[in-house]
Write a protein that holds these residues in place. Sequence first.
Motif, short mmCIF file in Angstrom:
data_model
loop_
_atom_site.label_atom_id
_atom_site.label_comp_id
_atom_site.label_asym_id
_atom_site.label_seq_id
_atom_site.Cartn_x
_atom_site.Cartn_y
_atom_site.Cartn_z
N UNK A 284 -83.33 -14.31 100.88
CA UNK A 284 -83.92 -14.51 99.55
C UNK A 284 -83.02 -15.46 98.77
N UNK A 285 -83.57 -16.10 97.77
CA UNK A 285 -82.79 -17.02 96.96
C UNK A 285 -82.40 -16.34 95.65
N UNK A 286 -81.09 -16.32 95.41
CA UNK A 286 -80.52 -15.68 94.23
C UNK A 286 -80.02 -16.77 93.30
N UNK A 287 -80.36 -16.64 92.02
CA UNK A 287 -79.91 -17.59 91.00
C UNK A 287 -79.29 -16.80 89.85
N UNK A 288 -78.22 -17.32 89.30
CA UNK A 288 -77.54 -16.64 88.19
C UNK A 288 -77.01 -17.66 87.19
N UNK A 289 -77.03 -17.29 85.93
CA UNK A 289 -76.36 -18.05 84.89
C UNK A 289 -76.08 -17.09 83.74
N UNK A 290 -75.73 -17.60 82.58
CA UNK A 290 -75.38 -16.73 81.45
C UNK A 290 -76.56 -15.90 80.97
N UNK A 291 -77.78 -16.24 81.40
CA UNK A 291 -78.98 -15.50 81.00
C UNK A 291 -79.28 -14.31 81.89
N UNK A 292 -78.65 -14.24 83.07
CA UNK A 292 -78.91 -13.13 83.97
C UNK A 292 -78.94 -13.54 85.42
N UNK A 293 -79.66 -12.74 86.22
CA UNK A 293 -79.76 -12.97 87.66
C UNK A 293 -81.22 -12.79 88.05
N UNK A 294 -81.73 -13.72 88.87
CA UNK A 294 -83.09 -13.63 89.39
C UNK A 294 -83.08 -13.81 90.89
N UNK A 295 -84.17 -13.35 91.52
CA UNK A 295 -84.32 -13.45 92.97
C UNK A 295 -85.73 -13.94 93.28
N UNK A 296 -85.83 -14.77 94.31
CA UNK A 296 -87.11 -15.27 94.78
C UNK A 296 -87.11 -15.28 96.30
N UNK A 297 -88.26 -15.01 96.93
CA UNK A 297 -88.31 -15.06 98.39
C UNK A 297 -88.18 -16.49 98.94
#
Length: 163
Positions: free
Chosen positions: A143-156
């Motif tokens: 899965x693809x994980x993205x993070x910055x000062x706004x939080x963390x998200x995940x996408x398949x």
Amino acid sequence: MSTIVLPDLCDAHGELVSVLDPIFSGFGGIEAFGGPAVTIKCFEDNSLVAEQVTRPGSGRVLVVDGGGSLRCALLGDNLAQQAADNGWAGVLVYGCVRDVEILAGIELGVQALAPHPRRSVKRGVGELDVPVTFAGVTIRPGDHVYADANGVIVSPEALALPG
């Protein structure tokens, strides 16, 4: 990688994105990071973390499910520096980190629950490349994980950055 801005990614790819509960803080020298996930499930034992950061990261994100333990750190400055030197984009820890003043100067994205001065044990216990569930989301290897000062998200799948 272009600048990652989570609100823009969420707006552009809302149906693909899962947002982790807002319980993480940034500790690394890189605020925004993202890449394919390599997952570890461990509890108060960072043996697999230590093993993985010595391997080529190739822009991936090491996702460590430490069971949310607030009793010891699963990542410190030495392991973080190894991860940075070996090309990891970042480390997401559902648990604690230590050496936070030094982590802030390492060219690595690091998000975790909190700082803790005690190191973990090393008994070689844990699982690699298994689905992990925490902060309201299941993260699978790749899965693809993205993070910055706004939080963390995940996408398949990898998300195209708007613009």
